[in-house]
Design a protein around this motif. Structure first.
Motif, PDB file in Angstrom:
ATOM      1  N   VAL A 195      -0.907  -8.677  -6.252  1.00  0.00           N
ATOM      2  CA  VAL A 195       0.283  -9.520  -6.153  1.00  0.00           C
ATOM      3  C   VAL A 195       1.556  -8.677  -6.116  1.00  0.00           C
ATOM      4  CG1 VAL A 195       1.645 -11.301  -7.304  1.00  0.00           C
ATOM      5  CG2 VAL A 195      -0.855 -11.450  -7.286  1.00  0.00           C
ATOM      6  N   TRP A 196       1.671  -7.720  -7.052  1.00  0.00           N
ATOM      7  CA  TRP A 196       2.912  -6.949  -7.175  1.00  0.00           C
ATOM      8  C   TRP A 196       2.865  -5.639  -6.416  1.00  0.00           C
ATOM      9  CZ3 TRP A 196       6.671  -9.828  -8.735  1.00  0.00           C
ATOM     10  CH2 TRP A 196       6.415 -10.895  -9.597  1.00  0.00           C
ATOM     11  N   GLY A 197       1.691  -5.234  -5.962  1.00  0.00           N
ATOM     12  CA  GLY A 197       1.583  -4.050  -5.131  1.00  0.00           C
ATOM     13  C   GLY A 197       1.668  -2.750  -5.904  1.00  0.00           C
ATOM     14  N   VAL A 198       1.969  -1.688  -5.145  1.00  0.00           N
ATOM     15  CA  VAL A 198       1.981  -0.326  -5.668  1.00  0.00           C
ATOM     16  C   VAL A 198       3.422   0.089  -5.939  1.00  0.00           C
ATOM     17  CG1 VAL A 198       1.363   2.067  -5.187  1.00  0.00           C
ATOM     18  CG2 VAL A 198      -0.073   0.209  -4.309  1.00  0.00           C
ATOM     19  N   ALA A 199       3.706   0.522  -7.152  1.00  0.00           N
ATOM     20  CA  ALA A 199       5.042   1.026  -7.488  1.00  0.00           C
ATOM     21  C   ALA A 199       5.142   2.472  -7.016  1.00  0.00           C
ATOM     22  CB  ALA A 199       5.278   0.933  -8.990  1.00  0.00           C
ATOM     23  N   LEU A 200       6.130   2.754  -6.156  1.00  0.00           N
ATOM     24  CA  LEU A 200       6.274   4.083  -5.575  1.00  0.00           C
ATOM     25  C   LEU A 200       7.468   4.811  -6.176  1.00  0.00           C
ATOM     26  CD1 LEU A 200       5.583   3.240  -1.821  1.00  0.00           C
ATOM     27  CD2 LEU A 200       3.998   4.171  -3.517  1.00  0.00           C
ATOM     28  N   SER A 201       7.337   6.123  -6.252  1.00  0.00           N
ATOM     29  CA  SER A 201       8.412   6.955  -6.777  1.00  0.00           C
ATOM     30  C   SER A 201       9.445   7.163  -5.664  1.00  0.00           C
ATOM     31  CB  SER A 201       7.861   8.299  -7.261  1.00  0.00           C
ATOM     32  OG  SER A 201       8.886   9.086  -7.811  1.00  0.00           O
ATOM     33  N   VAL A 202      10.361   6.217  -5.555  1.00  0.00           N
ATOM     34  CA  VAL A 202      11.367   6.198  -4.491  1.00  0.00           C
ATOM     35  C   VAL A 202      12.744   6.072  -5.119  1.00  0.00           C
ATOM     36  CG1 VAL A 202      12.322   4.755  -2.643  1.00  0.00           C
ATOM     37  CG2 VAL A 202       9.894   5.306  -2.656  1.00  0.00           C
ATOM     38  N   PRO A 240       5.256  12.003   1.467  1.00  0.00           N
ATOM     39  CA  PRO A 240       5.100  10.570   1.202  1.00  0.00           C
ATOM     40  C   PRO A 240       5.400  10.257  -0.258  1.00  0.00           C
ATOM     41  CG  PRO A 240       3.206  11.433   2.403  1.00  0.00           C
ATOM     42  CD  PRO A 240       4.023  12.620   1.967  1.00  0.00           C
ATOM     43  N   PRO A 241       6.002   9.115  -0.539  1.00  0.00           N
ATOM     44  CA  PRO A 241       6.294   8.754  -1.935  1.00  0.00           C
ATOM     45  C   PRO A 241       5.023   8.701  -2.775  1.00  0.00           C
ATOM     46  CG  PRO A 241       7.433   7.281  -0.409  1.00  0.00           C
ATOM     47  CD  PRO A 241       6.475   8.084   0.411  1.00  0.00           C
ATOM     48  N   GLN A 242       5.113   9.230  -3.970  1.00  0.00           N
ATOM     49  CA  GLN A 242       3.983   9.215  -4.885  1.00  0.00           C
ATOM     50  C   GLN A 242       3.905   7.871  -5.607  1.00  0.00           C
ATOM     51  OE1 GLN A 242       1.835  12.051  -5.205  1.00  0.00           O
ATOM     52  NE2 GLN A 242       3.013  12.462  -3.336  1.00  0.00           N
ATOM     53  N   VAL A 243       2.708   7.523  -6.055  1.00  0.00           N
ATOM     54  CA  VAL A 243       2.528   6.313  -6.844  1.00  0.00           C
ATOM     55  C   VAL A 243       2.955   6.589  -8.279  1.00  0.00           C
ATOM     56  CG1 VAL A 243       0.843   4.647  -7.745  1.00  0.00           C
ATOM     57  CG2 VAL A 243       0.635   5.503  -5.398  1.00  0.00           C
ATOM     58  N   ARG A 244       3.771   5.693  -8.837  1.00  0.00           N
ATOM     59  CA  ARG A 244       4.199   5.863 -10.221  1.00  0.00           C
ATOM     60  C   ARG A 244       3.045   5.544 -11.160  1.00  0.00           C
ATOM     61  NH1 ARG A 244       9.566   2.559 -11.243  1.00  0.00           N
ATOM     62  NH2 ARG A 244       9.029   3.265 -13.352  1.00  0.00           N
ATOM     63  N   THR A 245       2.751   6.471 -12.028  1.00  0.00           N
ATOM     64  CA  THR A 245       1.621   6.290 -12.943  1.00  0.00           C
ATOM     65  C   THR A 245       1.975   5.446 -14.158  1.00  0.00           C
ATOM     66  OG1 THR A 245       2.188   8.377 -14.036  1.00  0.00           O
ATOM     67  CG2 THR A 245       0.595   8.483 -12.227  1.00  0.00           C
ATOM     68  N   ASP A 246       3.292   5.173 -14.328  1.00  0.00           N
ATOM     69  CA  ASP A 246       3.710   4.410 -15.507  1.00  0.00           C
ATOM     70  C   ASP A 246       3.800   2.914 -15.223  1.00  0.00           C
ATOM     71  OD1 ASP A 246       5.834   4.880 -13.746  1.00  0.00           O
ATOM     72  OD2 ASP A 246       7.334   4.632 -15.324  1.00  0.00           O
ATOM     73  N   ARG A 280       0.860  -1.187   0.000  1.00  0.00           N
ATOM     74  CA  ARG A 280       0.000   0.000   0.000  1.00  0.00           C
ATOM     75  C   ARG A 280       0.899   1.241   0.000  1.00  0.00           C
ATOM     76  NH1 ARG A 280       0.135   2.188   5.083  1.00  0.00           N
ATOM     77  NH2 ARG A 280       0.689   0.812   6.817  1.00  0.00           N
ATOM     78  N   ARG A 281       0.300   2.395  -0.175  1.00  0.00           N
ATOM     79  CA  ARG A 281       1.069   3.634  -0.139  1.00  0.00           C
ATOM     80  C   ARG A 281       1.682   3.837   1.240  1.00  0.00           C
ATOM     81  NH1 ARG A 281      -1.570   8.734  -3.142  1.00  0.00           N
ATOM     82  NH2 ARG A 281       0.481   9.485  -2.490  1.00  0.00           N
ATOM     83  N   LEU A 282       2.856   4.442   1.281  1.00  0.00           N
ATOM     84  CA  LEU A 282       3.518   4.709   2.553  1.00  0.00           C
ATOM     85  C   LEU A 282       3.058   6.062   3.098  1.00  0.00           C
ATOM     86  CD1 LEU A 282       7.205   3.614   1.820  1.00  0.00           C
ATOM     87  CD2 LEU A 282       5.390   2.305   2.951  1.00  0.00           C
ATOM     88  N   GLN A 283       2.750   6.063   4.392  1.00  0.00           N
ATOM     89  CA  GLN A 283       2.354   7.284   5.075  1.00  0.00           C
ATOM     90  C   GLN A 283       2.948   7.277   6.473  1.00  0.00           C
ATOM     91  OE1 GLN A 283       0.438   9.775   3.889  1.00  0.00           O
ATOM     92  NE2 GLN A 283      -0.354   8.883   1.985  1.00  0.00           N
ATOM     93  N   VAL A 284       3.272   8.462   6.999  1.00  0.00           N
ATOM     94  CA  VAL A 284       3.674   8.604   8.397  1.00  0.00           C
ATOM     95  C   VAL A 284       2.451   9.104   9.159  1.00  0.00           C
ATOM     96  CG1 VAL A 284       5.168   9.814  10.033  1.00  0.00           C
ATOM     97  CG2 VAL A 284       6.071   9.089   7.825  1.00  0.00           C
ATOM     98  N   PRO A 285       1.967   8.349  10.179  1.00  0.00           N
ATOM     99  CA  PRO A 285       0.789   8.789  10.940  1.00  0.00           C
ATOM    100  C   PRO A 285       0.981  10.196  11.499  1.00  0.00           C
ATOM    101  CG  PRO A 285       1.374   6.534  11.517  1.00  0.00           C
ATOM    102  CD  PRO A 285       2.477   7.052  10.648  1.00  0.00           C
ATOM    103  N   THR A 286      -0.088  10.967  11.502  1.00  0.00           N
ATOM    104  CA  THR A 286      -0.027  12.363  11.933  1.00  0.00           C
ATOM    105  C   THR A 286       0.551  12.501  13.335  1.00  0.00           C
ATOM    106  OG1 THR A 286      -1.965  12.843  10.572  1.00  0.00           O
ATOM    107  CG2 THR A 286      -1.383  14.455  12.265  1.00  0.00           C
ATOM    108  N   GLU A 287       0.164  11.600  14.242  1.00  0.00           N
ATOM    109  CA  GLU A 287       0.625  11.715  15.628  1.00  0.00           C
ATOM    110  C   GLU A 287       2.126  11.468  15.783  1.00  0.00           C
ATOM    111  OE1 GLU A 287      -1.169   7.557  15.048  1.00  0.00           O
ATOM    112  OE2 GLU A 287      -1.611   9.640  14.471  1.00  0.00           O
TER     113      GLU A 287
END
Length: 357
Positions: free
Chosen positions: A164-171, A152-158, A130-137
């Motif tokens: 199975v393979w999950g979300v490709a993040l712009s990292v 937070p890293p953005q999801v790559r649209t390409d 899933r997308r990576l997030q740092v909890p507000t607290e």
């Protein structure tokens, strides 16, 4: 390649870096090179690397004034734009930076005159469940003493997304990607996979995947191997694992490494080049793999990695060497290389030192 626009990343907490920035700006003005300051500490809060580079006019050279930490911030930007990056050393270690302040103008001249070498370095990227997030607290605690968090890293649209393979993040990571415990009294439990096959389940303080560049950073401190930056490999190292097998694994560049947080584990933080980018809960996973992008680092001549390692770690000053008398002499290759050794990478004889050496 001719430099037309320069992006400047300055460690504002070092007066000598601020002073050096004046010199860089003056050099740029003398050579009709547009120069834009990129403040990745304050003004850059909440902006992605792509947005930072767009705001700076897409420089083709990024110059960092500081230590290795400053270089990592600049490298993240340069990789986004396939720009060159030149590190000016104002830190304490200097594994990544290339030149000193005293030789900085000569180094800039060398870049402009295209009499440099370009060192191509492996980068890491990742997919996640899933997308990576740092909890507000957690944000106030994470910011303490560190400056602003990266967005937070953005999801790559390409890239395709599925269960199975999950979300490709712009990292982009030059050193390492780390899964680490959040609570001092509770380790993380993580299943580790190499090329899709389960290797082992670890209970540890952290588990990290490093590039050859990052092998001399956190991985080294955790007991991992030193890997030549000329190598192409992923280095997996467990940190303080509660198991007999505590060795690093060196995987091929085409062998991804998966890290899945197990059911009874505590929450885990994901750090990218030392900066927290998200929190994983039990059942979450990330897959770390070599990025198709490369970082293009300015070198003023062939890099003497082992000489740099020897100097930074004071290896010739080891107690055993002192006890045995004089330190081992340097092996200087001064004659023509024999034909049977011509295929090897050997030091190049110079008439004089390159700028910054």
């Amino acid at each position: 390649m001719a430099v037309t626009r320069l992006g400047l990343v300055v460690h504002g907490g070092r007066p000598e870096a601020t002073a050096a920035a004046v010199t860089v700006r003056a050099w740029a003005a003398e050579h009709a090179v547009e120069c834009t300051d990129i403040d990745v500490w304050r003004d850059g809060e909440g902006r992605t690397a792509r947005e930072e580079m767009d705001a700076a006019g897409n420089p083709d050279l990024v110059v960092t004034l500081g230590g290795d930490g400053t270089f990592l911030r600049g490298a993240r930007l340069a990789a986004e734009n396939d720009a060159l990056v030149l590190g000016v050393d104002l830190g304490r270690v200097g594994f990544l930076t290339e030149t000193s302040v005293s030789a900085m103008r000569a180094a800039l001249d060398a870049v402009r005159e295209e009499v440099i070498e370009v060192d191509s370095r492996m980068l890491l990227t990742l997919r996640a469940s899933r997308r990576l997030q740092v909890p507000t607290e957690m944000e106030a605690l994470m910011k303490y003493g560190r400056g602003p968090l990266l967005p937070p890293p953005q999801v790559r649209t390409d890239c395709e997304v599925d269960e199975v393979w999950g979300v490709a993040l712009s990292v982009t990571a030059l050193n390492d990607i780390v899964v680490e415990k959040l609570s001092r009294d509770r380790q993380v439990s993580v299943g580790v996979y190499v090329s899709g096959r389960l290797l082992a389940s670890y209970s540890a303080d952290a588990l990290l995947v490093a590039t050859p560049t990052g092998s001399t950073a956190y991985s080294f401190a955790a007991g991992g191997p030193v890997v030549s930056p000329r190598a192409e490999a992923l280095v997996f190292t467990p940190v303080a694992p509660h198991m007999a097998f505590d060795r690093s694994i060196v995987a091929g560049p085409d062998e991804p490494i998966g890290l899945r947080v197990l059911e009874r584990s505590g929450a885990a933080a994901v750090s990218i080049d030392g900066r927290i980018q998200g929190v994983l809960e039990p059942g979450d996973w990330i897959g770390v793999y070599a990025s198709p992008r490369r970082l293009r680092v300015v070198r003023l001549g062939p890099m003497d990695f082992y000489g740099r390692l020897r100097r930074r770690m004071n290896l010739t000053d080891a107690p055993a060497a002192v006890a045995d008398g004089a330190a081992a002499p340097l092996w200087s290759v001064t004659g023509p290389v024999p034909e049977d050794l011509a295929h090897l990478s050997l030091p190049v004889v110079r008439d004089g030192p390159a700028p910054g050496r």
